[in-house]
Design a protein around this motif. Structure first.
Motif, PDB file in Angstrom:
ATOM      1  N   UNK A 166      35.793  35.048 -71.184  1.00 25.02           N
ATOM      2  CA  UNK A 166      34.518  35.667 -70.810  1.00 25.02           C
ATOM      3  C   UNK A 166      33.333  35.104 -71.587  1.00 25.02           C
ATOM      4  N   UNK A 167      33.548  34.749 -72.849  1.00 22.23           N
ATOM      5  CA  UNK A 167      32.448  34.220 -73.663  1.00 22.23           C
ATOM      6  C   UNK A 167      32.273  32.715 -73.500  1.00 22.23           C
ATOM      7  N   UNK A 168      33.373  32.028 -73.145  1.00 25.24           N
ATOM      8  CA  UNK A 168      33.323  30.570 -72.981  1.00 25.24           C
ATOM      9  C   UNK A 168      33.869  30.190 -71.605  1.00 25.24           C
ATOM     10  N   UNK A 169      33.161  30.594 -70.534  1.00 28.86           N
ATOM     11  CA  UNK A 169      33.671  30.349 -69.174  1.00 28.86           C
ATOM     12  C   UNK A 169      33.728  28.874 -68.799  1.00 28.86           C
ATOM     13  N   UNK A 170      32.998  28.039 -69.530  1.00 28.11           N
ATOM     14  CA  UNK A 170      33.013  26.601 -69.226  1.00 28.11           C
ATOM     15  C   UNK A 170      34.198  25.887 -69.867  1.00 28.11           C
ATOM     16  N   UNK A 226      29.987  34.038 -82.904  1.00 29.45           N
ATOM     17  CA  UNK A 226      29.755  35.035 -81.859  1.00 29.45           C
ATOM     18  C   UNK A 226      29.227  36.299 -82.529  1.00 29.45           C
ATOM     19  N   UNK A 227      28.616  37.162 -81.738  1.00 33.20           N
ATOM     20  CA  UNK A 227      28.049  38.387 -82.292  1.00 33.20           C
ATOM     21  C   UNK A 227      28.768  39.606 -81.733  1.00 33.20           C
ATOM     22  N   UNK A 228      29.069  40.530 -82.645  1.00 40.29           N
ATOM     23  CA  UNK A 228      29.572  41.837 -82.240  1.00 40.29           C
ATOM     24  C   UNK A 228      28.405  42.793 -82.392  1.00 40.29           C
ATOM     25  N   UNK A 229      27.837  43.205 -81.261  1.00 41.56           N
ATOM     26  CA  UNK A 229      26.546  43.908 -81.258  1.00 41.56           C
ATOM     27  C   UNK A 229      25.519  43.010 -81.943  1.00 41.56           C
ATOM     28  N   UNK A 230      25.146  43.293 -83.178  1.00 39.90           N
ATOM     29  CA  UNK A 230      24.174  42.421 -83.864  1.00 39.90           C
ATOM     30  C   UNK A 230      24.774  41.711 -85.073  1.00 39.90           C
ATOM     31  N   UNK A 231      26.101  41.859 -85.276  1.00 39.81           N
ATOM     32  CA  UNK A 231      26.752  41.291 -86.462  1.00 39.81           C
ATOM     33  C   UNK A 231      27.409  39.962 -86.101  1.00 39.81           C
ATOM     34  N   UNK A 232      27.075  38.862 -86.793  1.00 43.34           N
ATOM     35  CA  UNK A 232      27.675  37.554 -86.481  1.00 43.34           C
ATOM     36  C   UNK A 232      29.088  37.425 -87.060  1.00 43.34           C
ATOM     37  N   UNK A 233      29.986  36.818 -86.279  1.00 41.95           N
ATOM     38  CA  UNK A 233      31.346  36.523 -86.724  1.00 41.95           C
ATOM     39  C   UNK A 233      31.668  35.068 -86.392  1.00 41.95           C
ATOM     40  N   UNK A 238      30.526  41.970 -77.220  1.00 45.14           N
ATOM     41  CA  UNK A 238      30.602  40.654 -77.853  1.00 45.14           C
ATOM     42  C   UNK A 238      29.684  39.702 -77.100  1.00 45.14           C
ATOM     43  N   UNK A 239      28.944  38.897 -77.842  1.00 44.01           N
ATOM     44  CA  UNK A 239      27.912  38.051 -77.241  1.00 44.01           C
ATOM     45  C   UNK A 239      28.029  36.629 -77.771  1.00 44.01           C
ATOM     46  N   UNK A 240      27.918  35.672 -76.850  1.00 48.31           N
ATOM     47  CA  UNK A 240      27.785  34.264 -77.242  1.00 48.31           C
ATOM     48  C   UNK A 240      26.873  33.592 -76.230  1.00 48.31           C
ATOM     49  N   UNK A 241      25.712  33.166 -76.705  1.00 48.54           N
ATOM     50  CA  UNK A 241      24.748  32.552 -75.798  1.00 48.54           C
ATOM     51  C   UNK A 241      24.296  33.546 -74.741  1.00 48.54           C
ATOM     52  N   UNK A 242      24.435  33.157 -73.481  1.00 54.59           N
ATOM     53  CA  UNK A 242      24.070  34.032 -72.371  1.00 54.59           C
ATOM     54  C   UNK A 242      25.243  34.858 -71.852  1.00 54.59           C
ATOM     55  N   UNK A 243      26.382  34.720 -72.467  1.00 54.37           N
ATOM     56  CA  UNK A 243      27.585  35.416 -72.017  1.00 54.37           C
ATOM     57  C   UNK A 243      27.889  36.599 -72.932  1.00 54.37           C
ATOM     58  N   UNK A 244      28.419  37.659 -72.353  1.00 58.59           N
ATOM     59  CA  UNK A 244      28.810  38.818 -73.146  1.00 58.59           C
ATOM     60  C   UNK A 244      29.973  39.530 -72.460  1.00 58.59           C
TER      61      UNK A 244
END
Length: 412
Positions: free
Chosen positions: A164-168, A177-184, A111-117
Motif C-alpha cells: 500500500x505504501x510502495x505500490x510501484x 515512513x510516518x506513523x501519524x506524525x512520527x517518522x520511522x 501510515x504515510x509515505x509520500x502521497x500514499x497512506x
C-alpha cells in the motif's frame, strides 16, 4: 429360487419403471450428496482453523490484564495497568518452561509515505516475538537490543503495508515512513503469511521495539500484554502455573485461607492449546449439526422408497400370487422386493457420492471454502444407504411375502 434370478427380476421391475425408479432414488441421491458435501466443508473448516492456530504457535501463551470493577462499572481490560515491565522481566528470568517471552503494546493509526497512506497497527515487541508468532523476515533485518534500549524509531513492515505504501514496487528498506506524525526508518519486511481462516490479513501489521511504542507513541509505562512460548506443547500447563505464581506474587494477591476466599487474579492467561480445543469443539458441533440437517433428506428418501415399494406390491399383487402358486416361497418374494429396495438405494448412493464429491470441489473452486473429504464419510454413506434400503424396504416386502396366493390371483 436362486439369487441370480431374483436379481434379474428386480432389474426388470426397475427398468420397467425408469422414471419412477429415478425419482425414488432421488431422495437418497440428494441425501448422500448433502451429507458428503456438508461433512467436507465442516472438516475442511476445522483443519483450516487448526492449521492457522499451529502457524501462530501451538505452544503460545498469551497474558493480558484482567478487567476490574470501579464504582460498580466493569472496566475495559485493555485500559488496565496491572501488567508492568517487572512482570515481564520476572517471567523471563524465573520461568523454566518458557523458551521465548515478549512484552506487547499496540496502537492503530495511519501510515504515510509520500502521497500514499494506509491504516494499520503497530506492535511494540522484542526479538522473541518472531519465534513466538513464527514470523520471519524476507528482506532487511530485525531490530537489536540497542534499538530497544534507545527506543529507536525503526520498524519492520508487513507485506500488505509495503504494497500500500510502495505500490510501484520500490524497495522500502532504508526509507522513512510516518506513523501519524512520527517518522520511522524501515529496516525490514516480514515474510508474507496471507489471510487466516477467519478472514484476517496477517500481513497488515508493523513491528517496532516495545520501548519505542510505549514512550514515543503511547506515553505509558504499563504493558497491554505478554506473549510467551513454552518449550514444548506438553509443558504448557506447567508454564502457566509458573506464570500465575509469579504474577500473583508481584501483584501482592492474597492466597485463600480457611477464613478468606483469596484475591481473584487481576490478569488472564490463555494458551493456543486451549484456543485450539475450543475451536475444534465448536467446529465439531457445527459439522454434526450440518450432517444431521443433511441426514434428514436421507430419511425422506427412505420414506420415498417405502412408499414406492408399497405401490409396487399393490400393482404386482397378481404377479406375486402367480409366482407363489407355481412354488415360490414367502422368503423368495421377501428377498425379491428387498433386492429391489437395496438396488434403488445403493444406485442412489453411488450417484450421490459422485455428486457430493463434485459439489464439494465446486464449492472449493467457486466460494474458495476449505474442504476435506474423509474416506469414512463415503463409507458411512454407503452403509447408511444400504441400511435405508433394507429398513424401509422390509415392511412392504414382508407384506408381499404374507399375501395369500388365492386372494392375490383374484386381485383386480
Amino acid at each position: 429360487m436362486n439369487y441370480s434370478n431374483l436379481f434379474k427380476i428386480a432389474m426388470r421391475a426397475i427398468s420397467a419403471n425408469k422414471t419412477r425408479s429415478f425419482l425414488t432414488a432421488l431422495g437418497i441421491i440428494i441425501g448422500i450428496a448433502s451429507v458428503i458435501t456438508m461433512l467436507a466443508v465442516g472438516q475442511g473448516t476445522k483443519r483450516s482453523i487448526q492449521s492457522n492456530i499451529a502457524e501462530m504457535g501451538s505452544n503460545m501463551i498469551m497474558i493480558s490484564p484482567g478487567a476490574d470493577m470501579r464504582g460498580g462499572v466493569r472496566q475495559d481490560a485493555s485500559s488496565m495497568e496491572t501488567l508492568k515491565m517487572i512482570d515481564f522481566q520476572n517471567i523471563k528470568d524465573e520461568c523454566s518452561y518458557l523458551k521465548a517471552v515478549s512484552p506487547t503494546v499496540q496502537s492503530s493509526g495511519q501510515w504515510i509515505y509520500g502521497n500514499n497512506n494506509t491504516p494499520s497497527s503497530i506492535y511494540g515487541v522484542n526479538q522473541d516475538y518472531m519465534e513466538i508468532r513464527q514470523l520471519s523476515i524476507s528482506d532487511g533485518e530485525m531490530f537489536t537490543d540497542a534499538d530497544i534500549k534507545s527506543s529507536a524509531k525503526v520498524c519492520i513492515l508487513g507485506q500488505t503495508v509495503v504494497d500500500n505504501l510502495f505500490p510501484d514496487g520500490g524497495d522500502p528498506i532504508g526509507k522513512v515512513v510516518r506513523y501519524n506524525s512520527i517518522p520511522f526508518r524501515v529496516i525490514g519486511v516480514l515474510k508474507k503469511k496471507g489471510y487466516n481462516s477467519m478472514g484476517m490479513d496477517q500481513d497488515n501489521l508493523v513491528l517496532a521495539p516495545y520501548t519505542t511504542v510505549m514512550k514515543r507513541i503511547m506515553a505509558q509505562t504499563y504493558l497491554q500484554g505478554i506473549q510467551c512460548s513454552a518449550i514444548t506443547e506438553g509443558v504448557t500447563d506447567k508454564a502457566i502455573d509458573e506464570i500465575t505464581n509469579i504474577l500473583r506474587r508481584n501483584h501482592k494477591l492474597r492466597e485463600a485461607t480457611a477464613e478468606f476466599d483469596g484475591d481473584a487474579d487481576d490478569f488472564n492467561i490463555r494458551s493456543q492449546e486451549e484456543l485450539s480445543s475450543m475451536m475444534t469443539t465448536t467446529t465439531d458441533m457445527l459439522t454434526i449439526l450440518l450432517g444431521c440437517v443433511a441426514g434428514i433428506s436421507l430419511i425422506v428418501g427412505g420414506i420415498g422408497i417405502m412408499n414406492i415399494m408399497y405401490v409396487s406390491v399393490t400393482e404386482r399383487t397378481r404377479e406375486i400370487g402367480l409366482r407363489m402358486s407355481v412354488g415360490a416361497r414367502g422368503i423368495d418374494i421377501l428377498n425379491q422386493f428387498l433386492i429391489e429396495a437395496i438396488m434403488l438405494s445403493v444406485t442412489g448412493g453411488i450417484i450421490g457420492v459422485l455428486l457430493g464429491v463434485g459439489a464439494s470441489y465446486f464449492i472449493k473452486s467457486v466460494a474458495h471454502w476449505p474442504i476435506y473429504i474423509q474416506p469414512w464419510s463415503i463409507i458411512m454413506s454407503f452403509a447408511v444407504c444400504t441400511f435405508t434400503g433394507v429398513f424401509f424396504g422390509w415392511y412392504p416386502a414382508k407384506k408381499a411375502a404374507k399375501l395369500d396366493p388365492i386372494e392375490a390371483l383374484r386381485y383386480e
